[in-house]
Design a protein around this motif. Sequence first.
Motif, PDB file in Angstrom:
ATOM      1  N   VAL A  83       0.813  -1.270   0.091  1.00  0.00           N
ATOM      2  CA  VAL A  83       0.055   0.137  -0.189  1.00  0.00           C
ATOM      3  C   VAL A  83       0.862   1.176   0.043  1.00  0.00           C
ATOM      4  CG1 VAL A  83      -1.996   1.146   1.003  1.00  0.00           C
ATOM      5  CG2 VAL A  83      -1.595  -1.255   1.444  1.00  0.00           C
ATOM      6  N   SER A  84       0.639   2.006  -0.757  1.00  0.00           N
ATOM      7  CA  SER A  84       1.442   3.404  -1.098  1.00  0.00           C
ATOM      8  C   SER A  84       0.921   4.357  -0.132  1.00  0.00           C
ATOM      9  CB  SER A  84       1.482   3.916  -2.432  1.00  0.00           C
ATOM     10  OG  SER A  84       0.072   4.328  -2.852  1.00  0.00           O
ATOM     11  N   ALA A  85       1.806   5.387   0.241  1.00  0.00           N
ATOM     12  CA  ALA A  85       1.175   6.372   1.040  1.00  0.00           C
ATOM     13  C   ALA A  85       0.013   7.134   0.668  1.00  0.00           C
ATOM     14  CB  ALA A  85       2.349   7.548   1.166  1.00  0.00           C
ATOM     15  N   ASP A  86      -0.243   7.106  -0.659  1.00  0.00           N
ATOM     16  CA  ASP A  86      -1.495   7.572  -1.168  1.00  0.00           C
ATOM     17  C   ASP A  86      -2.644   6.694  -1.353  1.00  0.00           C
ATOM     18  OD1 ASP A  86      -0.418   6.381  -3.239  1.00  0.00           O
ATOM     19  OD2 ASP A  86      -0.629   7.932  -4.807  1.00  0.00           O
ATOM     20  N   GLY A  87      -2.615   5.533  -0.714  1.00  0.00           N
ATOM     21  CA  GLY A  87      -3.492   4.536  -0.484  1.00  0.00           C
ATOM     22  C   GLY A  87      -3.695   3.575  -1.996  1.00  0.00           C
ATOM     23  N   ILE A  88      -2.762   3.405  -2.872  1.00  0.00           N
ATOM     24  CA  ILE A  88      -2.821   2.517  -3.879  1.00  0.00           C
ATOM     25  C   ILE A  88      -2.700   1.034  -3.205  1.00  0.00           C
ATOM     26  CG2 ILE A  88      -2.212   1.979  -6.341  1.00  0.00           C
ATOM     27  CD1 ILE A  88      -3.823   4.656  -6.117  1.00  0.00           C
ATOM     28  N   VAL A  89      -3.468   0.305  -3.634  1.00  0.00           N
ATOM     29  CA  VAL A  89      -3.244  -1.159  -3.166  1.00  0.00           C
ATOM     30  C   VAL A  89      -2.749  -1.907  -4.256  1.00  0.00           C
ATOM     31  CG1 VAL A  89      -4.383  -3.149  -1.863  1.00  0.00           C
ATOM     32  CG2 VAL A  89      -5.018  -0.802  -1.205  1.00  0.00           C
ATOM     33  N   MET A  90      -1.490  -2.521  -3.964  1.00  0.00           N
ATOM     34  CA  MET A  90      -1.121  -3.546  -5.302  1.00  0.00           C
ATOM     35  C   MET A  90      -1.052  -4.872  -4.645  1.00  0.00           C
ATOM     36  SD  MET A  90      -0.329  -1.477  -7.437  1.00  0.00           S
ATOM     37  CE  MET A  90       0.217  -2.580  -8.833  1.00  0.00           C
ATOM     38  N   PHE A  91      -1.293  -5.818  -5.366  1.00  0.00           N
ATOM     39  CA  PHE A  91      -1.222  -7.287  -5.239  1.00  0.00           C
ATOM     40  C   PHE A  91       0.019  -7.989  -5.292  1.00  0.00           C
ATOM     41  CE2 PHE A  91      -4.903 -10.647  -4.510  1.00  0.00           C
ATOM     42  CZ  PHE A  91      -3.844 -11.732  -3.789  1.00  0.00           C
ATOM     43  N   GLY A  92       0.773  -7.971  -4.046  1.00  0.00           N
ATOM     44  CA  GLY A  92       2.086  -8.884  -4.136  1.00  0.00           C
ATOM     45  C   GLY A  92       3.304  -7.807  -4.525  1.00  0.00           C
ATOM     46  N   ASP A  93       4.225  -8.415  -4.862  1.00  0.00           N
ATOM     47  CA  ASP A  93       5.696  -7.751  -5.114  1.00  0.00           C
ATOM     48  C   ASP A  93       6.226  -8.376  -6.433  1.00  0.00           C
ATOM     49  OD1 ASP A  93       6.537  -9.984  -4.074  1.00  0.00           O
ATOM     50  OD2 ASP A  93       7.998  -9.134  -2.491  1.00  0.00           O
ATOM     51  N   TRP A  94       5.466  -9.145  -7.015  1.00  0.00           N
ATOM     52  CA  TRP A  94       6.125  -9.950  -8.218  1.00  0.00           C
ATOM     53  C   TRP A  94       5.766  -9.044  -9.557  1.00  0.00           C
ATOM     54  CZ3 TRP A  94       2.637 -12.272  -4.724  1.00  0.00           C
ATOM     55  CH2 TRP A  94       1.597 -12.031  -5.050  1.00  0.00           C
ATOM     56  N   TYR A  95       6.500  -9.348 -10.519  1.00  0.00           N
ATOM     57  CA  TYR A  95       6.732  -8.858 -11.669  1.00  0.00           C
ATOM     58  C   TYR A  95       5.045  -8.903 -12.380  1.00  0.00           C
ATOM     59  CZ  TYR A  95       8.355  -6.612 -16.202  1.00  0.00           C
ATOM     60  OH  TYR A  95       8.545  -5.964 -17.252  1.00  0.00           O
ATOM     61  N   HIS A  96       4.650  -7.997 -13.098  1.00  0.00           N
ATOM     62  CA  HIS A  96       3.122  -8.106 -13.656  1.00  0.00           C
ATOM     63  C   HIS A  96       2.070  -8.064 -12.385  1.00  0.00           C
ATOM     64  CE1 HIS A  96       4.427  -8.295 -17.796  1.00  0.00           C
ATOM     65  NE2 HIS A  96       5.071  -9.342 -17.462  1.00  0.00           N
ATOM     66  N   ARG A  97       2.318  -7.703 -11.364  1.00  0.00           N
ATOM     67  CA  ARG A  97       1.263  -7.773 -10.248  1.00  0.00           C
ATOM     68  C   ARG A  97       0.252  -6.722 -10.828  1.00  0.00           C
ATOM     69  NH1 ARG A  97       4.068  -3.949  -5.267  1.00  0.00           N
ATOM     70  NH2 ARG A  97       4.531  -2.053  -6.578  1.00  0.00           N
ATOM     71  N   ARG A  98      -0.892  -7.024 -10.012  1.00  0.00           N
ATOM     72  CA  ARG A  98      -2.063  -6.208 -10.274  1.00  0.00           C
ATOM     73  C   ARG A  98      -2.427  -5.147  -9.099  1.00  0.00           C
ATOM     74  NH1 ARG A  98      -6.531 -10.364 -12.671  1.00  0.00           N
ATOM     75  NH2 ARG A  98      -5.956 -11.784 -11.140  1.00  0.00           N
ATOM     76  N   GLN A  99      -2.963  -4.130  -9.602  1.00  0.00           N
ATOM     77  CA  GLN A  99      -3.419  -3.178  -8.798  1.00  0.00           C
ATOM     78  C   GLN A  99      -4.837  -3.659  -8.217  1.00  0.00           C
ATOM     79  OE1 GLN A  99      -3.129   1.126  -9.329  1.00  0.00           O
ATOM     80  NE2 GLN A  99      -5.325   1.556  -8.782  1.00  0.00           N
TER      81      GLN A  99
END
Length: 290
Positions: A83-99
């Motif tokens: 989760v970024s400081a501005d609230g963007i939630v990303m699924f995982g830390d792998w390549y091609h991960r999805r928001q």
Amino acid sequence: MDIEKSLDYQKRFFTNFAAAWQDHSDLDLYRGIDATADALRLDLSEVPGYILAYDKQAQSELRAYLQKGLVEWLQTYIPFFEVSADGIVMFGDWYHRRQFGVLDVWTRQIMQYSDAERQILPDLETYAADPENYLKKRLANLHDEAYSEADHLQSRLEQAQAAVAAEPDALTRSSRERSGGFKGLMKNFIDQPEDEETPQSSHADSSEVASLQSQLNAARAEAQARYDEEKRQIQVEAAVTNYEYQAIISQYSSLQQFENSLQHIADSYMASLAAGPQLAAQKESDDDNA
């Protein structure tokens, strides 16, 4: 509630809300926001404007403060989310991960606005139902879609070829019917105009077969090109879905339990604050002492 009671209620509310702000109590700030939304029948996103007299800068300050603690907690609550400081939630830390979505600080929920975000859970449900054949089924569906026009042309070609193949048999039967005596001569005389058109019909059938064969060849080439182009993308998407599913079952007993935790983020966060309401204040203290 009469005027005096209403004014007294507002005075107590703003006094308590101000104290919560001074104490850096995320729990009491959220309780004040929730109570105001319930009492005035407002959406939670509308409450900060009401409380802070529609001061945009003050609202932004409150939002930034509350989001800091919420983001930190969510990264612990669902550890494979970034989760970024501005609230963007990303699924995982792998390549091609999805928001996965965007964290709404007022509702304390992950909001999914795009079709791509809303498709993640259905993809995972399909994968969970049959992990071994997930990729195979997707490729089969792609093949069917890509070759649908070619399959249609193949059917039309087979029908045209059957019509051409049947033409000599019809001519043979016609010749036999015209042979033999006066009856045959009379039939030959009566059917003469139609006989003259038969070669043209045969020629037309042969031309249709050639045209359909040409169309079919082109459609197959186009279908194969599309299949080859999209196959790699589907393989990548399937791999990403697999990574997501493996991350989930490493933390939860099932996909359903994960989905249930998503639905109760707000309740879980409030319970966490009730157990340690000075979460944000402690974080600030740690940062100052670092």
